[in-house]
Scaffold this motif. Structure first.
Motif, short mmCIF file in Angstrom:
data_model
loop_
_atom_site.label_atom_id
_atom_site.label_comp_id
_atom_site.label_asym_id
_atom_site.label_seq_id
_atom_site.Cartn_x
_atom_site.Cartn_y
_atom_site.Cartn_z
N ASP A 77 110.55 102.54 21.79
CA ASP A 77 110.20 103.95 21.98
C ASP A 77 110.93 104.80 20.95
OD1 ASP A 77 109.38 106.42 22.96
OD2 ASP A 77 109.86 105.93 25.05
N GLY A 78 110.19 105.55 20.15
CA GLY A 78 110.74 106.37 19.09
C GLY A 78 111.05 105.65 17.82
N LEU A 79 110.79 104.33 17.78
CA LEU A 79 111.24 103.52 16.64
C LEU A 79 110.14 102.67 16.02
CD1 LEU A 79 114.54 102.17 18.24
CD2 LEU A 79 114.36 103.97 16.52
N ALA A 80 108.92 102.87 16.41
CA ALA A 80 107.85 101.95 16.01
C ALA A 80 107.29 102.24 14.63
CB ALA A 80 106.75 101.95 17.05
N GLY A 81 107.82 103.22 13.92
CA GLY A 81 107.28 103.58 12.61
C GLY A 81 107.50 102.52 11.56
N ALA A 82 106.55 102.41 10.64
CA ALA A 82 106.65 101.45 9.53
C ALA A 82 107.60 101.97 8.46
CB ALA A 82 105.27 101.20 8.94
N GLY A 83 107.99 101.08 7.56
CA GLY A 83 108.82 101.46 6.43
C GLY A 83 108.04 102.31 5.44
#
Length: 328
Positions: free
Chosen positions: A319-325
């Motif tokens: 949660d809150g951390l699923a973004g790609a590089g």
């Protein structure tokens, strides 16, 4: 949840706020800075303009109103906050080194007395998840030990010696200018430092021992001219030879189901801004080379701290951390 960030003016504080904007249940309601009290937060973190209307404040510890507090303060400062916040029922994630090591080890490594010691889970979730779930307090690991430990962990029990060589971006030194981080001294250059005596070595040894390894452990960091990222090469010297297919199976089995550890060729650009650790291994029999890449400010600091908060508070781990590089 109401979130307080103690020491919010630095890079780690800015990253916590940037990431928590996307959390389903967390809202930053207090961002502290002794020297910047009253200053709009987006004057110091201009990339957050439009995402927060907070101002820095400098409340007394007893006046902090939060469900969770992140301690993004220098080493030795966190010990003045942690116990008092916990006594008020506030869950705490400490991003400093104050609670990562046993008291006697901390005092030897950092050369100062610990004035308020109590044990805490060491927050590499991939290794210590059970201890972090529903915990009231978690010690967030150092950036170098995160990348190094994840690189070597699957083979820790097979090794007699592990040698870590890390290349780190300049943001790992924090936001205070110094001769070391002055651009002409960093640009077009690679600089080893603390060749045999870096403080994070104690955490690496601790984690290898936790994994049941009796391996000798060595570490040398290098500063490279990039903003973000740590690329760690682990030379793992084995007691018995292992072939490439065997080693790959050990790694893929060990990290099966771990969302934030990806078995692929590591690249700083591919993990930049994300909570991922990318790693890959190559065996030559008695020596395995494992290379990992993390963003030192995310998986190496603020992202992993939020990952730990999610475990502590019962939210989905990503949660809150699923973004790609952010390649390229």
């Amino acid at each position: 949840m109401k979130i307080a960030i103690i020491g919010a003016s630095g890079y780690a504080g800015g990253e916590l706020i940037r990431l928590l904007v996307h959390h389903s249940a967390a809202k930053v309601t207090c961002a502290t800075s002794r020297s910047l009290a009253g200053t709009p937060l987006d004057q110091i973190h201009p990339h957050l303009k439009g995402f927060t209307d907070l101002r820095f404040e400098n409340p007394a510890i007893d006046d902090i109103d939060a469900d969770v507090a992140f301690l993004a303060v220098p080493h030795t400062a966190a010990m003045t906050y942690a116990g008092k916040l916990l006594s008020r029922g506030i869950k705490v994630v400490d991003l400093s080194a104050d609670y990562r090591l046993p008291k006697e080890v901390f005092e030897k490594v950092y050369g100062v007395p610990h004035t308020d010691y109590f044990p805490a889970p060491y927050g590499i979730p991939e290794l210590h998840r059970k201890d972090c779930i529903n915990a009231r307090f978690v010690a967030n690991p150092g950036c170098f030990p995160t990348g190094a430990t994840l690189a070597a962990a699957p083979l820790a029990g097979y090794a007699h010696t592990v040698i870590f060589d890390s290349k780190t971006g300049v943001s790992g030194a924090g936001d205070n200018p110094s001769a070391t981080t002055h651009y002409p001294n960093v640009g077009d250059n690679v600089g080893p430092y603390k060749w045999t005596s870096h403080r994070h070595l104690a955490e690496m040894k601790q984690e290898l021992a936790f994994l049941g390894s009796k391996a000798k452990c060595y570490f040398t960091p290098h500063l490279v001219p990039v903003n973000r990222g740590i690329l760690t090469t682990a030379h793992i010297l084995l007691n018995e030879p292992l072939e490439q297919k065997e080693v790959e199976k050990i790694y893929t089995d060990f990290y099966k189901g771990e969302y934030f550890v990806r078995y692929q060729k590591p690249s700083l650009a591919a993990v930049r801004g994300s909570n991922f650790c990318d790693l890959m291994v190559e065996s030559e029999g008695l020596r395995v080379v494992a290379v990992s890449a993390i963003d030192n400010l995310v998986k190496g600091a603020s992202g992993q701290a939020i990952q730990n908060m999610n475990l502590m508070c019962g939210y989905p781990e990503k949660d809150g951390l699923a973004g790609a590089g952010m390649l390229p």
